[in-house]
Scaffold this motif. Structure first.
Motif, PDB file in Angstrom:
ATOM      1  N   MET A  34       0.841  -1.189   0.000  1.00 44.49           N
ATOM      2  CA  MET A  34       0.000   0.000   0.000  1.00 44.49           C
ATOM      3  C   MET A  34       0.880   1.244   0.000  1.00 44.49           C
ATOM      4  SD  MET A  34      -3.403  -0.267   0.549  1.00 44.49           S
ATOM      5  CE  MET A  34      -4.306  -1.746   0.275  1.00 44.49           C
ATOM      6  N   PRO A  35       0.452   2.280  -0.699  1.00 42.38           N
ATOM      7  CA  PRO A  35       1.218   3.530  -0.688  1.00 42.38           C
ATOM      8  C   PRO A  35       1.103   4.218   0.671  1.00 42.38           C
ATOM      9  CG  PRO A  35      -0.757   3.749  -2.021  1.00 42.38           C
ATOM     10  CD  PRO A  35      -0.675   2.322  -1.605  1.00 42.38           C
ATOM     11  N   GLU A  36       2.112   4.972   0.974  1.00 42.23           N
ATOM     12  CA  GLU A  36       2.116   5.702   2.239  1.00 42.23           C
ATOM     13  C   GLU A  36       1.196   6.912   2.164  1.00 42.23           C
ATOM     14  OE1 GLU A  36       3.692   4.951   5.134  1.00 42.23           O
ATOM     15  OE2 GLU A  36       4.148   3.080   4.132  1.00 42.23           O
ATOM     16  N   ASP A  37       0.800   7.391   3.295  1.00 47.43           N
ATOM     17  CA  ASP A  37       0.001   8.605   3.411  1.00 47.43           C
ATOM     18  C   ASP A  37       0.979   9.770   3.517  1.00 47.43           C
ATOM     19  OD1 ASP A  37      -2.029  10.438   3.885  1.00 47.43           O
ATOM     20  OD2 ASP A  37      -2.114   9.973   6.022  1.00 47.43           O
ATOM     21  N   ALA A  38       1.243  10.450   2.406  1.00 52.22           N
ATOM     22  CA  ALA A  38       2.294  11.466   2.341  1.00 52.22           C
ATOM     23  C   ALA A  38       2.065  12.619   3.318  1.00 52.22           C
ATOM     24  CB  ALA A  38       2.404  12.007   0.915  1.00 52.22           C
ATOM     25  N   ARG A  39       0.817  12.984   3.531  1.00 57.09           N
ATOM     26  CA  ARG A  39       0.546  14.120   4.415  1.00 57.09           C
ATOM     27  C   ARG A  39       0.239  13.716   5.841  1.00 57.09           C
ATOM     28  NH1 ARG A  39      -4.150  16.923   1.680  1.00 57.09           N
ATOM     29  NH2 ARG A  39      -4.682  14.791   1.261  1.00 57.09           N
ATOM     30  N   GLY A  40       0.191  12.420   6.104  1.00 60.20           N
ATOM     31  CA  GLY A  40      -0.055  11.964   7.467  1.00 60.20           C
ATOM     32  C   GLY A  40      -1.476  12.144   7.946  1.00 60.20           C
ATOM     33  N   ARG A  41      -2.407  12.342   7.040  1.00 58.98           N
ATOM     34  CA  ARG A  41      -3.797  12.579   7.432  1.00 58.98           C
ATOM     35  C   ARG A  41      -4.475  11.333   8.001  1.00 58.98           C
ATOM     36  NH1 ARG A  41      -6.135  17.276   4.656  1.00 58.98           N
ATOM     37  NH2 ARG A  41      -4.515  18.819   4.971  1.00 58.98           N
ATOM     38  N   LEU A  42      -4.080  10.169   7.528  1.00 56.70           N
ATOM     39  CA  LEU A  42      -4.712   8.955   8.029  1.00 56.70           C
ATOM     40  C   LEU A  42      -4.264   8.618   9.442  1.00 56.70           C
ATOM     41  CD1 LEU A  42      -4.651   6.685   4.854  1.00 56.70           C
ATOM     42  CD2 LEU A  42      -6.544   8.025   5.767  1.00 56.70           C
ATOM     43  N   VAL A  43      -3.166   9.210   9.864  1.00 55.45           N
ATOM     44  CA  VAL A  43      -2.698   9.010  11.235  1.00 55.45           C
ATOM     45  C   VAL A  43      -3.343  10.031  12.156  1.00 55.45           C
ATOM     46  CG1 VAL A  43      -0.679   9.043  12.742  1.00 55.45           C
ATOM     47  CG2 VAL A  43      -0.522   8.019  10.475  1.00 55.45           C
ATOM     48  N   SER A  44      -3.382  11.299  11.725  1.00 56.19           N
ATOM     49  CA  SER A  44      -3.931  12.349  12.571  1.00 56.19           C
ATOM     50  C   SER A  44      -5.462  12.361  12.584  1.00 56.19           C
ATOM     51  CB  SER A  44      -3.414  13.713  12.120  1.00 56.19           C
ATOM     52  OG  SER A  44      -3.896  14.015  10.821  1.00 56.19           O
ATOM     53  N   ASP A  45      -6.090  11.927  11.495  1.00 54.15           N
ATOM     54  CA  ASP A  45      -7.555  11.907  11.403  1.00 54.15           C
ATOM     55  C   ASP A  45      -7.973  10.583  10.762  1.00 54.15           C
ATOM     56  OD1 ASP A  45     -10.194  12.669  11.456  1.00 54.15           O
ATOM     57  OD2 ASP A  45     -10.069  13.925   9.680  1.00 54.15           O
ATOM     58  N   PRO A  46      -7.924   9.485  11.526  1.00 46.87           N
ATOM     59  CA  PRO A  46      -8.167   8.164  10.933  1.00 46.87           C
ATOM     60  C   PRO A  46      -9.636   7.899  10.622  1.00 46.87           C
ATOM     61  CG  PRO A  46      -7.880   7.953  13.277  1.00 46.87           C
ATOM     62  CD  PRO A  46      -7.623   9.398  12.947  1.00 46.87           C
ATOM     63  N   PHE A  47      -9.855   6.976   9.700  1.00 45.05           N
ATOM     64  CA  PHE A  47     -11.198   6.506   9.399  1.00 45.05           C
ATOM     65  C   PHE A  47     -11.620   5.535  10.479  1.00 45.05           C
ATOM     66  CE2 PHE A  47     -10.068   7.869   5.155  1.00 45.05           C
ATOM     67  CZ  PHE A  47     -11.255   8.408   4.693  1.00 45.05           C
ATOM     68  N   GLU A  48     -12.910   5.534  10.764  1.00 43.07           N
ATOM     69  CA  GLU A  48     -13.490   4.565  11.678  1.00 43.07           C
ATOM     70  C   GLU A  48     -14.508   3.776  10.871  1.00 43.07           C
ATOM     71  OE1 GLU A  48     -15.177   7.151  14.563  1.00 43.07           O
ATOM     72  OE2 GLU A  48     -13.238   7.864  15.242  1.00 43.07           O
ATOM     73  N   TYR A  49     -14.724   2.544  11.216  1.00 46.64           N
ATOM     74  CA  TYR A  49     -15.659   1.720  10.465  1.00 46.64           C
ATOM     75  C   TYR A  49     -16.368   0.789  11.429  1.00 46.64           C
ATOM     76  CZ  TYR A  49     -11.695  -1.288  11.022  1.00 46.64           C
ATOM     77  OH  TYR A  49     -10.656  -1.977  11.577  1.00 46.64           O
ATOM     78  N   ARG A  50     -17.545   0.372  11.003  1.00 44.72           N
ATOM     79  CA  ARG A  50     -18.316  -0.562  11.803  1.00 44.72           C
ATOM     80  C   ARG A  50     -19.029  -1.501  10.845  1.00 44.72           C
ATOM     81  NH1 ARG A  50     -22.942   1.908  15.248  1.00 44.72           N
ATOM     82  NH2 ARG A  50     -24.021   1.594  13.286  1.00 44.72           N
ATOM     83  N   VAL A  51     -18.940  -2.779  11.098  1.00 41.94           N
ATOM     84  CA  VAL A  51     -19.634  -3.782  10.297  1.00 41.94           C
ATOM     85  C   VAL A  51     -20.910  -4.144  11.052  1.00 41.94           C
ATOM     86  CG1 VAL A  51     -19.485  -6.048   9.229  1.00 41.94           C
ATOM     87  CG2 VAL A  51     -17.435  -4.638   9.415  1.00 41.94           C
ATOM     88  N   THR A  52     -22.051  -3.967  10.397  1.00 42.86           N
ATOM     89  CA  THR A  52     -23.333  -4.247  11.040  1.00 42.86           C
ATOM     90  C   THR A  52     -23.663  -5.733  10.941  1.00 42.86           C
ATOM     91  OG1 THR A  52     -24.582  -3.811   9.021  1.00 42.86           O
ATOM     92  CG2 THR A  52     -24.168  -1.936  10.486  1.00 42.86           C
ATOM     93  N   LYS A  53     -24.756  -6.151  11.582  1.00 40.16           N
ATOM     94  CA  LYS A  53     -25.178  -7.548  11.555  1.00 40.16           C
ATOM     95  C   LYS A  53     -25.456  -8.028  10.141  1.00 40.16           C
ATOM     96  CE  LYS A  53     -27.465  -7.597  16.017  1.00 40.16           C
ATOM     97  NZ  LYS A  53     -28.764  -7.808  16.668  1.00 40.16           N
ATOM     98  N   ASP A  54     -26.021  -7.147   9.310  1.00 39.57           N
ATOM     99  CA  ASP A  54     -26.351  -7.542   7.934  1.00 39.57           C
ATOM    100  C   ASP A  54     -25.194  -7.287   6.972  1.00 39.57           C
ATOM    101  OD1 ASP A  54     -26.604  -4.808   8.109  1.00 39.57           O
ATOM    102  OD2 ASP A  54     -28.485  -4.692   7.020  1.00 39.57           O
ATOM    103  N   ARG A  55     -23.982  -7.160   7.517  1.00 42.61           N
ATOM    104  CA  ARG A  55     -22.721  -7.033   6.762  1.00 42.61           C
ATOM    105  C   ARG A  55     -22.624  -5.760   5.930  1.00 42.61           C
ATOM    106  NH1 ARG A  55     -18.604  -9.656   8.719  1.00 42.61           N
ATOM    107  NH2 ARG A  55     -17.633 -10.020   6.728  1.00 42.61           N
ATOM    108  N   LYS A  56     -23.296  -4.700   6.363  1.00 43.50           N
ATOM    109  CA  LYS A  56     -23.046  -3.391   5.774  1.00 43.50           C
ATOM    110  C   LYS A  56     -21.863  -2.798   6.525  1.00 43.50           C
ATOM    111  CE  LYS A  56     -27.718  -2.264   4.362  1.00 43.50           C
ATOM    112  NZ  LYS A  56     -28.843  -1.358   4.547  1.00 43.50           N
ATOM    113  N   VAL A  57     -21.077  -1.986   5.833  1.00 38.01           N
ATOM    114  CA  VAL A  57     -19.928  -1.349   6.462  1.00 38.01           C
ATOM    115  C   VAL A  57     -20.198   0.149   6.506  1.00 38.01           C
ATOM    116  CG1 VAL A  57     -17.450  -0.983   6.382  1.00 38.01           C
ATOM    117  CG2 VAL A  57     -18.387  -3.146   5.593  1.00 38.01           C
TER     118      VAL A  57
END
Length: 81
Positions: free
Chosen positions: A1-24
């Protein structure tokens, strides 16, 4: 995977949740960005689970970022008012 050049994924990360019906549900900064369902959600959930099992924190952030589409590419212009 390519690096995050600006560091945004470290300072403002994505959050995710998988529901019972497998929606993300992908959110960032406390706001829902996208809901992925169907076959794409299954691929995303499987990819995230595999990346977590491998301990690849970069991939865990890149997968939801790619699922959001054209989200924060870095080429947006600021409004001049």
């Amino acid at each position: 995977m390519p690096e995050d050049a600006r560091g945004r994924l470290v300072s403002d990360p994505f959050e995710y949740r998988v529901t019972k019906d497998r929606k993300v549900l992908v959110s960032r900064g406390g706001r829902l960005v996208v809901t992925v369902s169907g076959a794409a959600a299954e691929r995303l959930a499987t990819g995230i689970e595999a990346a977590e099992a491998a301990g690849d924190a970069t991939a865990v952030q890149h997968l939801p970022a790619r699922a959001t589409g054209n989200y924060r590419r870095g080429n947006e212009k600021r409004a001049t008012r």
